[in-house]
Motif scaffolding. Sequence first.
Motif: not given
Length: 529
Positions: A106-118
């Motif tokens: 989860g951390l590897v997947f969302w490490g960039v994906e989530e902050p940039v999405s928001h």
Amino acid sequence: MSTLDRVKTHIHPVVFPVSAGLIVLFVTYGAVATESAGAALNAVFNFVISTFGWFFIASVAFLLIFCLWLAIGRHADVKLGPDDSEPDYSYLTWFSMLFAAGMGIGLVFWGVEEPVSHFAIDPPQRIGEQIAAGSQEAASEAMLLTFHHWGLGPWAVYAVLGLSLAYFGYRHGLPMTVRSALYPLIGERYKGWLGNLVDILAILGTMFGIATSLGLGVAQINSGLNRLFDIPVSSGTQIILIALITVAATASVMSGLDKGIKRLSQTNMILAAILLGFVALAGPTLVLLTAYFENIGNYVFQTIPLLGWGGSYGGDGWAGAWTIFYWAWWISWSPFVGMFIARISRGRTIREFIGGVLFVPTLVSFLWFTVMGNTALHLELEGIATISETVDYAGSGMFGLLEALPASALMSVLAIIVVTVFFVTSSDSGSFVIDMIASGGQLDPPKGLRLFWALSEGVVAAVLLSAGGLGAFQAGSVATGLPFAVVLVVVAWGVARGLAKDSAGEIVVEPADRDSSPTVTASSELDPR
């Protein structure tokens, strides 16, 4: 004793067949009627989010408050074991293991994906006014919400279940299964249908929680292979990857080489640390140092309003797609991670346990998201790179970030290796935890049963992928997380009742029942990472 006889003596006569039957039924339905399964999952997701989203939010808030009450209340010095027991591990080793528990796909997947999405794609409408995408305000809000999703709330969920398993297992000799928390509430009836139901829900929640992580992991592996070697991104490719990596996971299950799995996990943690260190040094290092403490400060002051936020005043379903999904995912993962942290915490006081479990992994996760997320946001804000163009909710954002830094190909290969090994170790350890629950708390279940669960995890992940990808994974976690959220509230009640009896000098578990329970010992195979 023959292998068949050993299997029969290690399976619960109700929990195993019902859990296995429900999983086989789901797999069959999903394989035969894929479109129908996808539509059903989507309908379930929308129904649960719209009807019970409030309950997920209330449950996580309650569990965090319950943890803090335990840490500062009159039970804080109670040991997870006999009064004269000492911790099995030093603080340094214990903190290292908690760090390992905080790292994963989860951390590897969302490490960039989530902050940039928001920040750039889907900024939330949290206070009645839409934040402008790509602004400084959006960057600060993006990190705040990411911290919210990966902060104290998730670890409170894990802590409550882990504390229950350790308290009733190590201190009172009950089987290390979720049903044991029912003993102070219903006594010997915890062995009956209600206990069976609780353990079945734990198995189903763990199965779909792990399948969700495996699905995200394989999507990210596919994204990396596409960017490096032009391998097409498709459900077919991802199903092949699931099959190949599941074979590797089942091979590790059957090998029985505990030390090998342990070394593999430790090696993977080192590789993840190398990846983190590289981005921190190659990126805006001084900016990251400032951002880490600023992000934590924002999170501390916003924790209370965030815990109660559910998108009632605008947001167009944002909270359901993000926050409530996360809460359901953490709840479904809780038997898995809870079992791990319980296993390593014998001899700790409740205060030590809550403090370590809540804060150590949280601070490590915050460090990961600051390094990955703030580096990506810095590159966007300074106009150096457009990371948001690579965010596709399939894990490509991480590779987009690495491509903007030196040695991108080498670091991208490293990221693929990290996710792949997380996949293998999570599947292997997850099958062990499920098998423990399905066998009524047996600590050495046969490898053949673990093989069944490991294969099931891969097949469930493939079915969810075919039925709708990320949306189906979200629906599976939400559907199984809802009933287990109720279980966690009951577990907290059971822990509080047991501690009250303990403090009053009353018998928590009758000696006959305690003596008939299996001895709880550590097992290196429970390391989920």
